[in-house]
Design a protein around this motif. Sequence first.
Motif, PDB file in Angstrom:
ATOM      1  N   LEU A  69       0.755  -0.948   0.030  1.00 30.37           N
ATOM      2  CA  LEU A  69       0.084  -0.034   0.135  1.00 30.37           C
ATOM      3  C   LEU A  69       0.655   1.060   0.071  1.00 30.37           C
ATOM      4  N   ALA A  70       1.675   1.150   0.652  1.00 34.38           N
ATOM      5  CA  ALA A  70       2.738   2.381   0.883  1.00 34.38           C
ATOM      6  C   ALA A  70       3.546   2.666  -0.777  1.00 34.38           C
ATOM      7  N   ALA A  71       4.015   1.361  -1.145  1.00 29.53           N
ATOM      8  CA  ALA A  71       4.319   1.738  -2.554  1.00 29.53           C
ATOM      9  C   ALA A  71       3.325   2.432  -3.604  1.00 29.53           C
ATOM     10  N   GLU A  72       1.997   2.004  -3.458  1.00 29.10           N
ATOM     11  CA  GLU A  72       1.087   2.623  -4.169  1.00 29.10           C
ATOM     12  C   GLU A  72       1.010   4.090  -4.040  1.00 29.10           C
ATOM     13  N   VAL A  73       0.923   4.411  -2.570  1.00 28.10           N
ATOM     14  CA  VAL A  73       0.885   6.067  -2.547  1.00 28.10           C
ATOM     15  C   VAL A  73       2.051   6.568  -3.037  1.00 28.10           C
ATOM     16  N   VAL A  74       3.311   6.072  -3.030  1.00 27.84           N
ATOM     17  CA  VAL A  74       4.472   6.481  -3.628  1.00 27.84           C
ATOM     18  C   VAL A  74       4.313   6.911  -5.082  1.00 27.84           C
ATOM     19  N   ASN A  75       3.766   5.688  -5.677  1.00 29.95           N
ATOM     20  CA  ASN A  75       3.692   5.799  -7.162  1.00 29.95           C
ATOM     21  C   ASN A  75       2.942   6.814  -7.536  1.00 29.95           C
ATOM     22  N   ASP A  76       1.794   6.792  -7.007  1.00 30.36           N
ATOM     23  CA  ASP A  76       0.735   7.785  -7.385  1.00 30.36           C
ATOM     24  C   ASP A  76       0.935   9.470  -6.890  1.00 30.36           C
ATOM     25  N   GLY A  77       2.083   9.664  -6.218  1.00 28.20           N
ATOM     26  CA  GLY A  77       2.155  10.866  -5.677  1.00 28.20           C
ATOM     27  C   GLY A  77       3.325  11.455  -6.604  1.00 28.20           C
ATOM     28  N   PRO A  78       3.547  12.758  -6.075  1.00 29.24           N
ATOM     29  CA  PRO A  78       4.601  13.508  -6.951  1.00 29.24           C
ATOM     30  C   PRO A  78       6.130  13.534  -6.639  1.00 29.24           C
ATOM     31  N   TYR A  79       6.605  12.218  -5.944  1.00 31.42           N
ATOM     32  CA  TYR A  79       7.786  12.088  -5.547  1.00 31.42           C
ATOM     33  C   TYR A  79       8.577  11.869  -6.605  1.00 31.42           C
ATOM     34  N   ASP A  80       9.764  12.291  -6.532  1.00 36.82           N
ATOM     35  CA  ASP A  80      10.770  11.845  -7.613  1.00 36.82           C
ATOM     36  C   ASP A  80      11.744  10.786  -7.250  1.00 36.82           C
ATOM     37  N   CYS A 106       7.670  -0.695  -5.583  1.00 36.53           N
ATOM     38  CA  CYS A 106       7.570   0.707  -5.947  1.00 36.53           C
ATOM     39  C   CYS A 106       8.288   1.165  -7.302  1.00 36.53           C
ATOM     40  N   ARG A 107       7.603   2.058  -8.163  1.00 45.98           N
ATOM     41  CA  ARG A 107       8.061   2.227  -9.250  1.00 45.98           C
ATOM     42  C   ARG A 107       8.959   3.508  -9.281  1.00 45.98           C
ATOM     43  N   LYS A 108       9.175   4.208  -8.285  1.00 42.16           N
ATOM     44  CA  LYS A 108       9.877   5.186  -8.222  1.00 42.16           C
ATOM     45  C   LYS A 108      11.345   4.847  -7.823  1.00 42.16           C
ATOM     46  N   PRO A 109      12.578   5.634  -8.153  1.00 36.34           N
ATOM     47  CA  PRO A 109      13.946   5.110  -7.691  1.00 36.34           C
ATOM     48  C   PRO A 109      14.023   5.377  -6.039  1.00 36.34           C
TER      49      PRO A 109
END
Length: 205
Positions: A69-80, A106-109
């Motif tokens: 769930l935390a990964a989904e929040v990060v993926n959908d957010g504006p975080y680089d 998580c799809r963000k670096p």
Amino acid sequence: MKMIYPLFLSTYPPEPCGLATFTRDCADAVDLASPEASAVAAIRKTRELRYGSRVVHVIDNSRPDAYSLAAEVVNDGPYDVVSLQHEFGLYPGEWGVGVLDFVLNCRKPVVTTFHTLLTEPAPLPRRIIQSLAVHSKGIVVMTRVAARLLADVYGISDGNVRVIPHGVPEVPPSTTTYTRHGSGLPAGELSARSGSSIAARGSNT
């Protein structure tokens, strides 16, 4: 210049632990350069806590899907980028294996900071460290000793490992037979001891 929006995954004040304070200090430093750029996904270890506006998501370790769930929040957010703070015992599951749910989804670096390394890890903690390294764009440790442990014990020695000191500044050698690290452990004792956990912290190596 494009502003970078980092998200820190860690405990966070008022959680009473040193890692929470460390994370707050890191986020404060980022925000000195780019005001209100930092966000936090706060790991709530124990009780209900009231966080400030910097905390955009609260992770409940008692939920089996907490880290996906935390990964989904990060993926959908504006975080680089995600700054993931790693300590054994911080994440759920045996040896904190639950953290892998986050990095696998998580799809963000992700840039992982290792705060504690074992000199003689059992297979599971060794695999967790290695898996985190594989799924991280960057790795941060705080001493050259820790970097050597990653290379010699965990087989992690690529160019993504960076040593960024934190804590106690270097001091000149004294007349005693050893110097002390920021963790309070004598440097002369920083060696493999069966069943022991060596906290690879501090700034002098």
